[in-house]
Scaffold this active site. Structure first.
Site, PDB file in Angstrom:
ATOM      1  N   CYS A 105       0.794  -1.226   0.000  1.00  0.00           N
ATOM      2  CA  CYS A 105       0.000   0.000   0.000  1.00  0.00           C
ATOM      3  C   CYS A 105       0.831   1.283   0.000  1.00  0.00           C
ATOM      4  O   CYS A 105       0.297   2.363  -0.238  1.00  0.00           O
ATOM      5  CB  CYS A 105      -0.944   0.007   1.204  1.00  0.00           C
ATOM      6  SG  CYS A 105      -1.855  -1.529   1.406  1.00  0.00           S
ATOM      7  N   HIS A 125      -3.114   8.630   5.634  1.00  0.00           N
ATOM      8  CA  HIS A 125      -3.298   7.286   5.098  1.00  0.00           C
ATOM      9  C   HIS A 125      -4.721   6.834   5.408  1.00  0.00           C
ATOM     10  O   HIS A 125      -5.394   6.269   4.557  1.00  0.00           O
ATOM     11  CB  HIS A 125      -2.273   6.338   5.713  1.00  0.00           C
ATOM     12  CG  HIS A 125      -2.270   4.980   5.118  1.00  0.00           C
ATOM     13  ND1 HIS A 125      -2.025   4.758   3.784  1.00  0.00           N
ATOM     14  CD2 HIS A 125      -2.484   3.747   5.672  1.00  0.00           C
ATOM     15  CE1 HIS A 125      -2.089   3.459   3.529  1.00  0.00           C
ATOM     16  NE2 HIS A 125      -2.376   2.827   4.659  1.00  0.00           N
ATOM     17  N   GLU A 149      -1.759   6.285  13.327  1.00  0.00           N
ATOM     18  CA  GLU A 149      -1.456   7.511  12.582  1.00  0.00           C
ATOM     19  C   GLU A 149      -1.696   8.744  13.434  1.00  0.00           C
ATOM     20  O   GLU A 149      -0.888   9.683  13.426  1.00  0.00           O
ATOM     21  CB  GLU A 149      -2.288   7.564  11.308  1.00  0.00           C
ATOM     22  CG  GLU A 149      -1.921   8.708  10.391  1.00  0.00           C
ATOM     23  CD  GLU A 149      -2.495   8.579   8.999  1.00  0.00           C
ATOM     24  OE1 GLU A 149      -2.027   9.304   8.106  1.00  0.00           O
ATOM     25  OE2 GLU A 149      -3.403   7.750   8.790  1.00  0.00           O
ATOM     26  N   LYS A 162      -9.509   8.131   1.303  1.00  0.00           N
ATOM     27  CA  LYS A 162     -10.046   6.771   1.285  1.00  0.00           C
ATOM     28  C   LYS A 162     -11.488   6.716   1.767  1.00  0.00           C
ATOM     29  O   LYS A 162     -12.178   5.727   1.516  1.00  0.00           O
ATOM     30  CB  LYS A 162      -9.175   5.850   2.138  1.00  0.00           C
ATOM     31  CG  LYS A 162      -7.791   5.599   1.559  1.00  0.00           C
ATOM     32  CD  LYS A 162      -7.001   4.652   2.440  1.00  0.00           C
ATOM     33  CE  LYS A 162      -5.587   4.460   1.928  1.00  0.00           C
ATOM     34  NZ  LYS A 162      -4.762   5.696   2.031  1.00  0.00           N
ATOM     35  N   HIS A 181      -9.598   2.007  -0.565  1.00  0.00           N
ATOM     36  CA  HIS A 181      -8.136   1.907  -0.500  1.00  0.00           C
ATOM     37  C   HIS A 181      -7.592   1.468  -1.859  1.00  0.00           C
ATOM     38  O   HIS A 181      -7.788   0.327  -2.270  1.00  0.00           O
ATOM     39  CB  HIS A 181      -7.758   0.901   0.582  1.00  0.00           C
ATOM     40  CG  HIS A 181      -6.328   0.948   1.006  1.00  0.00           C
ATOM     41  ND1 HIS A 181      -5.325   1.486   0.220  1.00  0.00           N
ATOM     42  CD2 HIS A 181      -5.719   0.512   2.147  1.00  0.00           C
ATOM     43  CE1 HIS A 181      -4.177   1.385   0.851  1.00  0.00           C
ATOM     44  NE2 HIS A 181      -4.388   0.808   2.023  1.00  0.00           N
ATOM     45  N   PHE A 206       0.640  -2.889   4.708  1.00  0.00           N
ATOM     46  CA  PHE A 206       0.788  -4.210   5.306  1.00  0.00           C
ATOM     47  C   PHE A 206       2.264  -4.615   5.199  1.00  0.00           C
ATOM     48  O   PHE A 206       2.923  -4.346   4.194  1.00  0.00           O
ATOM     49  CB  PHE A 206      -0.057  -5.236   4.549  1.00  0.00           C
ATOM     50  CG  PHE A 206      -1.480  -5.320   5.028  1.00  0.00           C
ATOM     51  CD1 PHE A 206      -2.000  -4.389   5.897  1.00  0.00           C
ATOM     52  CD2 PHE A 206      -2.300  -6.345   4.591  1.00  0.00           C
ATOM     53  CE1 PHE A 206      -3.318  -4.478   6.340  1.00  0.00           C
ATOM     54  CE2 PHE A 206      -3.618  -6.445   5.014  1.00  0.00           C
ATOM     55  CZ  PHE A 206      -4.123  -5.514   5.895  1.00  0.00           C
TER      56      PHE A 206
END
Length: 423
Positions: A171, A312, A323, A344, A349, A408
């Site tokens: 990602c 993010h 975050e 997002k 995503h 990830f």
């Protein structure tokens, strides 16, 4: 060696909220969701039935004399090539402005995988009437899963023969790709870099896989536009999406000499690894804090000069805590003065393209003086007490933007954009 300055001079996009950069931006500012029922396969029996999918897209009409290239491009690769062509056109440099060897490419993408039907077809052959063995899958079909075929197509179409970087860090891939392109120009390896990412993890295989990990939300199947809920107390997982976002990065002095339109200057890049659990971010901020701080240090920037953070913001319980904690650690009291929002919430995503989408948002926020909202933030979480720009876009003079992108596996990448007039 003098470090060269880097400008963003072109943008291209294919996303769930628009098949070009301008439509994507307008949709994000309007708070328009692109999340809906999955249409790429029959998801009726799946626990997750929604995704952020691209609608009404056809690459063939955009390629004119090179339509044959589409036979070797995957769905995600087609998005990437279209976004690249748009970014090149937007940058509007003439053929004679740069030699082919001065133009490079840096792209983030996942490695393609065959689906179940393709695996079955690869396992069997049939015989023709004259005894020849016929494969049910063409040997050339492997090209559809090659990460570098779309990059090769971009190079051919744009005459890019310089440094080439292909990044696969899940990602955060497109943010890493943009950061590495930034370095190539800073260090004088290239004067122009086509950089960004593309992905389409909206297959049955990926929906099942992320679902088994417990990463995808199962909520709001009948109201899919409400499902992606970054920073909301009732967030329960992310919504998988697809698309591509590509930018043209250009040596600032050369861009100014040719009179290019400059969206923003890219001034800092940082990365890190969490070295924590494979799928969960560290609740104490971990490597995310380090990546953000490294980016500010790389730019020589004071945290207090940042106006906006493009988060993010995945809508998973763990990411949004991590975050927010990291932002507080890096910015201190200034964290409460920042505007923070997550695209997002509207696109889902975009995985390998997510970081590049955030760069588009940051660059346009600087240019237009407006910050897109985080939609669906209906239930405040007492642990998440920063300004996430809920519900509606906000007019704001934006001079400096921090872009976050995490993945990830624990890879993190951040970028700092700045208004050229204040650089």
């Amino acid at each position: 060696m003098t470090s060269r300055r880097v400008a963003i001079t072109g943008l291209g996009a294919v996303t769930p909220v628009g098949n070009d950069a301008a439509t994507t931006w307008d949709s994000l500012v309007a708070g328009r969701s692109g999340v809906g029922p999955i249409t790429n396969f029959d998801a009726e029996t799946f626990p997750v039935k929604i995704a952020g999918t691209v609608k009404g897209f056809d690459l063939v009409d955009r390629l004119s004399d090179h339509r044959h290239l589409t036979r070797r491009l995957s769905r995600s690769g087609s998005f990437g090539v279209a976004a690249a062509l748009e970014a090149i056109e937007d940058a509007a440099f003439d053929e004679g402005d740069y030699e082919p060897g001065e133009r490079g490419i840096s792209m983030g993408a996942g490695v393609g995988r065959p689906d179940l039907q393709e695996l079955v077809e690869m396992s069997y052959t049939i015989k023709s009437s004259d005894g020849h063995v016929l494969a049910l899958q063409s040997p050339a079909s492997v090209l559809l899963r090659d990460q570098n075929v779309p990059v090769k197509s971009m190079a051919l179409l744009g005459g890019f023969e310089g440094p080439t970087v292909s990044v696969s860090t899940a990602c955060s891939a497109s943010a890493h790709a943009l950061g590495e392109a930034f370095r190539r120009i800073q260090e004088g390896d290239a004067k122009v870099m086509l950089a960004g990412g593309y992905d389409a993890l909206t297959t049955w295989f990926d929906v099942i896989g992320f679902g088994l990990l417990g990463a995808l939300t199962k909520d709001y199947p009948d109201e899919p536009e409400r499902a992606s809920r970054p920073f909301d107390a009732e967030r329960s997982g992310f919504v998988v999406g697809e698309g591509a976002v590509v930018a043209i990065l250009e040596e600032l002095e050369s861009a100014q000499a040719r009179g290019a339109h400059i969206y923003a200057e890219l001034v800092g890049y940082g990365s890190s690894m969490n070295a924590y659990r494979m799928t969960d971010p560290p609740p104490d901020g971990g490597g995310v804090t380090l990546a953000m701080q490294n980016t500010l240090d790389d730019a020589g920037a004071d945290p207090a000069e940042v106006d906006y953070v493009v988060a993010h913001g995945t809508s998973t319980p763990g990411n949004d805590i991590c975050e927010t904690t990291a932002i507080k650690q890096v910015f201190g009291d200034h964290a409460y003065e920042l505007a923070i929002s997550s695209p997002k919430s509207m696109t889902g995503h975009l995985t390998c393209a997510a970081g590049a989408l955030n760069v588009l948002v940051g660059a346009r926020a600087i240019q237009d003086g407006i910050v897109p909202p985080t939609i669906n933030l209906e239930h405040p979480d007492p642990k998440l007490d920063l300004d996430y720009v809920p519900h509606e876009a906000r007019r704001l003079d934006v001079d400096s933007v921090l872009v976050n992108s995490f993945a990830f596996g624990g890879t993190n990448a951040c970028l700092l954009l700045r208004c050229l007039e204040t650089s």
